[in-house]
Design an enzyme around this catalytic site. Structure first.
Site, PDB file in Angstrom:
ATOM      1  N   ALA A 330       2.485   8.147   9.014  1.00  0.00           N
ATOM      2  CA  ALA A 330       3.373   7.777   7.896  1.00  0.00           C
ATOM      3  C   ALA A 330       4.372   6.705   8.324  1.00  0.00           C
ATOM      4  O   ALA A 330       4.053   5.857   9.146  1.00  0.00           O
ATOM      5  CB  ALA A 330       4.049   9.021   7.336  1.00  0.00           C
ATOM      6  N   SER A 331       5.585   6.810   7.855  1.00  0.00           N
ATOM      7  CA  SER A 331       6.558   5.714   8.027  1.00  0.00           C
ATOM      8  C   SER A 331       6.999   5.498   9.465  1.00  0.00           C
ATOM      9  O   SER A 331       7.705   4.539   9.757  1.00  0.00           O
ATOM     10  CB  SER A 331       7.778   5.983   7.159  1.00  0.00           C
ATOM     11  OG  SER A 331       7.361   6.128   5.821  1.00  0.00           O
ATOM     12  N   THR A 332       6.614   6.430  10.389  1.00  0.00           N
ATOM     13  CA  THR A 332       7.026   6.221  11.775  1.00  0.00           C
ATOM     14  C   THR A 332       6.366   4.982  12.364  1.00  0.00           C
ATOM     15  O   THR A 332       6.791   4.490  13.410  1.00  0.00           O
ATOM     16  CB  THR A 332       6.660   7.437  12.643  1.00  0.00           C
ATOM     17  OG1 THR A 332       5.263   7.707  12.501  1.00  0.00           O
ATOM     18  CG2 THR A 332       7.457   8.665  12.256  1.00  0.00           C
ATOM     19  N   VAL A 333       5.339   4.422  11.682  1.00  0.00           N
ATOM     20  CA  VAL A 333       4.700   3.212  12.210  1.00  0.00           C
ATOM     21  C   VAL A 333       5.430   1.942  11.783  1.00  0.00           C
ATOM     22  O   VAL A 333       5.117   0.851  12.271  1.00  0.00           O
ATOM     23  CB  VAL A 333       3.216   3.098  11.787  1.00  0.00           C
ATOM     24  CG1 VAL A 333       2.434   4.307  12.238  1.00  0.00           C
ATOM     25  CG2 VAL A 333       3.101   2.896  10.284  1.00  0.00           C
ATOM     26  N   LYS A 334       6.384   2.102  10.863  1.00  0.00           N
ATOM     27  CA  LYS A 334       7.011   0.897  10.320  1.00  0.00           C
ATOM     28  C   LYS A 334       7.686   0.033  11.378  1.00  0.00           C
ATOM     29  O   LYS A 334       7.568  -1.197  11.335  1.00  0.00           O
ATOM     30  CB  LYS A 334       7.973   1.266   9.185  1.00  0.00           C
ATOM     31  CG  LYS A 334       7.200   1.629   7.902  1.00  0.00           C
ATOM     32  CD  LYS A 334       8.074   2.165   6.800  1.00  0.00           C
ATOM     33  CE  LYS A 334       7.217   2.558   5.598  1.00  0.00           C
ATOM     34  NZ  LYS A 334       7.969   3.390   4.645  1.00  0.00           N
TER      35      LYS A 334
END
Lengths: 644, 371
Positions: A330-334
């Site tokens: 999820a958004s932890t890759v942003k």
């Protein structure tokens, strides 16, 4: 004078001559036969002497294998995590007992031994030599041992035998990482045979089955010793001729901190998921905990099938080490996407995108939604990370394309094994056009690129991978291999009694990997700074878990959709099946200026909120403990000498 | 010089008066003494076994001395009655005998149990020597034939018990008389031919399974190393590992650690070889040879056909003991139950053997008065 009347004429001299001739022939015959005997003995004792001497020695000399003691396992502060504990059994040497049935009766009464065990004993003694010990009761309780010890003098030939077995004092707290040791089964035996290790395991009953116990089996096991004994024809040992002591296995000193482990367990109470903490300065894994867990001690003595089935069929899948299993990041890759965008020139630090609450591909009706239905308005890269703006990253992903994304993410170790010293690691999935072709034989859709841009779609990352990727990020491209083994201690048992046993501890050295180099290292800082804001700024997504910390943390939350929801419907956790609810993810590091700890948290199917409110507090508790607001202050054992 | 000669004359006359042949006695005593040491080692170093063996040696010596006092020609009178009684007893054994060690050998008369076959070891040569010496030597064919029949009866009765070792010894004691009496070489050749023809019949009809097994084991001991081949394999290992000097008294691992079966009885030679090596074996063989040569010398000096044949047969049978025992223990011959004479632990055979030497001594010392 006796006269034989019947003999009328006897030629005495002729008869004497005849007899003398015959006696002489007999004598020659005797000489010849004696010569044959002598010749035969000569060939046995002289010509074949070597052969028979060897066979005579083979008859009487036996090598008895002596098992080495298994190495112990300590945490980074010297707290014992795996020890060898004596397990007692009651044994009887039949020939040394005067009245066997009476003795058995008395002892059974004394120690409360079941009639079943007694019957089994009487059966067993029939199959064994009378001087060989036969077990009456295994796994005596301490009370039974004490009770017998007091009465031992009354029962010659009855003794308590102690055997070392593995014991994990922290039970389920360490099982997924340490693994466990259990009885060697047929498969293990075949593997040992293939690897030519059978001889070294001649006296060993257990072997590491999982985790570090398995990975470092060779180091932990040690080298077998031998007792050379003289035996008689029944196999009774007459005397010891020679003794080669076994070399005990090396102790392992881990990078783990059992206190962080305890915090992780407490923080994860009632949740399914995993926590991984790594020291980014060297790749030391400080904590690795998967919840729910189970007690590895159950397996040491052979787990009952009832207990095993319970573990195997539990809905919570306690047997799985979730720290090594894939989750949608999820958004932890942003942050990783942001660095790529800057590096590639797809965006500049000042590039802004308009977020109306959704993103639409040209010519397609489908709306790619932001988590905030009303949208974030005009967003630059820093705000996009702080607010976890999906639309910004849809735009960015569209500009980059899947190939650039997957090539870049590969450098952070996504989709590949981290190389940690555990065999149960999963590689996760890093999607790409080639991957999809190979896996599903389908072509890649641009829509999927957008999903990948926010860490969804096929992307699957293990909490360990995620923590490792963050260490690369905070190290600005430098790569350390994550590892659990800090040092080993070897013991040399001297046969010379006057000198005490020597221990030497050696730190394990790990090679790094080639770093990721940016032309403008400032891009690292822009992204790390945005992660700092994510936690420190009020109303930023990572803030709720980190209010009022005494250390300076940075991080990023993530909330992963587990199930696809239909267009234009609203997600409401209370109306969704438990196992379809969102996963909460969180990555964090601190102190911001010079990171010492990186934490990655994954929690499955949260009932309310997302990564920031569920996983963030877990990461915080780990950091609180790390930075000295110690909840646990268990007495810490002194470190073995030589460990820094 | 002269005075010493007179002394010797006096000494000789003393031994002669008590009817003891000194060289023979020395040979026998040295064997039995040696035997005591080996029995002690082989019997698990238990002094009780040695005491029992010493007692046996004492009894045997007493029997030997007593029998040596009997003028040998007296046996001629008793040959036929003794033989008839002996055959009767053998028959009784088969009918009422006690079973021991898987064979019927013992007869129980009131308080004593004894083996009639042991007595026959002496009676058969006496009987055959008496029968042959009734006529001029060399013996005629039909006499030889009758003598053969006389030998065959007890041999078969004993073989039926079954006791292959003893029947073999008794058959050879009779055959030696016939050989020494001058049976023609043609006849000997025919007999050898007949014997080889008889062998398959023996195998098929007379031998028990365990006896056949022994022969098969002898031929291929390594085929069944833990079963019936075990004895002979362990025995050969014991002998071979002794080497030239031996492992030393009480130091034989094969015997002390009980790998060797029947250590103090039939397989005592293996213990001896293991502990004393080739040197010990050579000395032992020389002692046996000396006794045999002395026996034959006495037989040769005897002045009657009967005493010549009897002493010669007893002496040669003694050698058969030696040859069969050492042969079987070292793997040359199949295992038949024959002890190493005067060395093996065990009762009856020693008494019988020493009684035989009593007769030989009587023949050697009574001749002046009988001639």
């Amino acid at each position: 004078m006796i006269k034989n009347k019947r003999v009328i004429i006897r030629n005495h001299s002729a008869e004497a001559n005849l007899f003398a001739r015959r006696a002489f022939i007999a004598l020659i015959g005797i000489f010849l036969l004696s010569l044959i005997l002598f010749n035969n003995i000569f060939s046995l004792e002289v010509s074949s002497y070597k052969k028979y001497q060897t066979r005579s020695n083979n008859n009487r000399i036996k090598l008895l294998p002596v098992a080495p003691n298994r190495g112990l396992i300590y945490d980074r502060n010297g707290v014992l995590l795996a020890e060898n504990k004596p397990v007692y059994s009651l044994e009887i040497i039949p020939e040394q007992v005067k009245n066997l049935p009476q003795t058995i009766k008395e002892i059974s009464k004394l120690l409360n031994i079941s009639a079943e065990k007694q019957a089994k004993f009487f059966k067993a003694i029939k199959r064994k030599r009378r001087f060989k010990p036969v077990e009456l009761q295994s796994r005596l309780s301490e009370q039974q041992v004490a009770l017998f010890s007091v009465n031992q003098h009354k029962y010659p030939g009855v003794r308590v035998d102690a055997r070392l077995k593995r014991y994990y004092p922290f039970g389920d707290l360490t099982t997924h990482t340490l693994g466990y040791e259990a009885r060697i089964n047929r498969k293990d035996a075949q593997r040992l045979e293939r690897e030519n290790k059978t001889e070294n395991y001649a006296a060993t009953r257990e072997i590491g089955k999982l985790g570090l116990e398995k990975y470092y089996e060779d180091i932990l096991h040690g080298t077998i010793g031998h007792q050379e004994v003289e035996v008689n024809s029944q196999g009774r040992i007459i005397r010891t001729l020679d003794f080669t002591p076994p070399i005990p296995g090396k102790d392992l000193i881990l990078t783990l901190d059992i206190e962080l482990q305890m915090i992780a367990k407490r923080a994860m109470q009632g949740k399914r998921g995993a926590v991984v903490a790594i020291d980014p300065r060297d790749g030391s894994v400080l904590a690795m905990y998967s919840n729910p867990s189970y007690d590895g001690n159950l397996f040491v003595h052979g787990i009952s099938s009832k207990n095993y089935k319970k573990l195997l069929h539990s809905k919570d899948l306690p047997l799985i080490n979730r720290a090594l299993q894939g989750y949608p990041p999820a958004s932890t890759v942003k942050p990783f996407m942001a660095v790529l965008g800057l590096k590639d020139g797809a965006i500049t630090p000042h590039t802004k995108f308009w977020d109306p609450g959704y993103y639409k591909l040209k010519g397609v009706d489908h709306k790619y939604r932001d988590w905030k239905p009303s949208g974030h308005g005009s967003v630059d890269i820093t705000k996009a990370i702080e607010q976890s703006c999906n639309v910004y990253f849809y735009n960015l992903a569209f500009k980059l394309g899947i190939t650039k994304i997957s090539d870049w993410m590969e450098k952070f170790g996504f989709g590949d094994y981290t190389g940690i010293d555990l065999s149960e690691e999963s590689s996760g999935i890093l999607p790409s056009a080639q991957w999809k072709r190979a896996r599903y034989n389908r072509s890649w859709y641009t829509g999927e690129t957008l999903s990948v841009g926010i860490g969804q779609s096929y992307w699957s990352v293990t909490p360990l991978q995620l923590a490792q990727a963050v260490t690369i990020l905070v190290n600005k491209g430098n790569i350390n291999i994550p590892h659990l083994l800090k040092a080993t201690t070897s013991h040399t048992s001297d046969t010379n009694k006057s000198s005490t046993n020597k221990s030497t501890t050696e730190n394990v050295h790990y090679e790094g990997k080639a770093p990721i180099v940016l032309k403008h290292p400032i891009y690292w800082d822009i992204v790390l700074n945005a992660m700092h804001n994510t936690i420190q700024k009020k109303h930023a997504t990572g803030h709720p878990g980190f209010v009022n910390t005494h250390y300076d943390a940075a991080g990023k939350s993530g909330t992963a959709q587990v199930a696809n929801k239909a267009q234009n419907t609203k997600y409401d956790a209370t109306k969704v099946k438990e196992n379809k609810r969102n996963n909460a993810m969180f990555i964090a590091f601190a102190p911001f200026k010079a990171p010492e700890i990186v934490v990655a948290v994954a929690i499955e199917n949260v009932s309310k909120g997302g990564g920031g409110t569920n996983a963030g507090p877990v990461a915080r508790q780990i950091m609180d403990q790390y930075f000295g607001k110690r909840t646990f202050s268990s007495p810490v054992l002194p470190l073995p000498k030589g460990v820094k | 010089m002269r005075s010493t000669g007179q002394d010797q004359q006096k000494k000789a006359s003393f031994w002669q008066r008590i009817h003891i042949d000194l060289p023979l006695l020395l040979g026998l005593l040295s064997l039995m003494t040696l035997g005591l040491f080996v029995v002690y080692s082989a019997g698990g170093q238990e002094i009780n076994i040695v005491i029992k063996q010493v007692t046996r040696i004492g009894i045997s010596l007493a029997v030997m001395i007593a029998i040596a006092q009997i003028p040998p020609l007296t046996y001629q009178k008793w040959a036929v009655p003794m033989f008839v009684i002996g055959i009767g007893l053998l028959g009784a054994v088969l009918l009422f005998g006690h079973v021991g060690m898987g064979a019927q050998r013992w007869l129980n008369i009131g308080f004593i149990r004894f083996q009639p076959s042991e007595i026959m070891k002496l009676v058969v040569p006496i009987m055959i020597a008496w029968f042959i010496s009734q006529h001029n030597l060399p013996a005629k064919l039909h006499h030889i034939f009758i003598a053969f029949i006389l030998v065959l009866i007890p041999t078969l009765l004993i073989a039926k018990q079954p006791d292959l070792g003893t029947s073999l010894l008794i058959a050879s004691s009779g055959i030696f008389v016939i050989f020494l009496a001058g049976a023609s070489w043609q006849l000997i050749a025919v007999c050898v031919g007949l014997a080889s023809a008889f062998a398959p019949i023996l195998w098929m009809f007379l031998m028990k399974d365990y006896q056949k097994q022994r022969v098969l084991t002898f031929l291929h001991p390594e085929q069944d190393p833990l079963g019936s081949g075990y004895h002979i394999i362990q025995s050969k290992i014991a002998i071979g590992s002794g080497g030239i000097h031996g492992k030393g008294w009480l130091q034989g691992t094969q015997s002390q650690l009980e790998f060797l079966p029947e250590r103090h009885t039939d397989f005592i030679f293996a213990v001896f070889s293991e502990e004393f090596g080739l040197i010990g074996v050579s000395i032992l063989l020389l002692v046996y040879m000396a006794i045999v040569m002395r026996g034959l010398w006495i037989a040769n000096k005897a002045q009657h056909a009967f005493t010549k044949l009897l002493a010669g047969s007893l002496t040669l049978t003694f050698f058969v003991y030696v040859f069969v025992n050492i042969g079987m223990v070292s793997g040359l011959l199949p295992v038949v139950g024959v002890p190493l004479p005067l060395v093996s632990y065990g009762g009856t055979s020693m008494v019988t053997l020493m009684a035989g030497f009593g007769i030989i001594m009587a023949i050697g010392t009574h001749r002046r008065f009988n001639a």
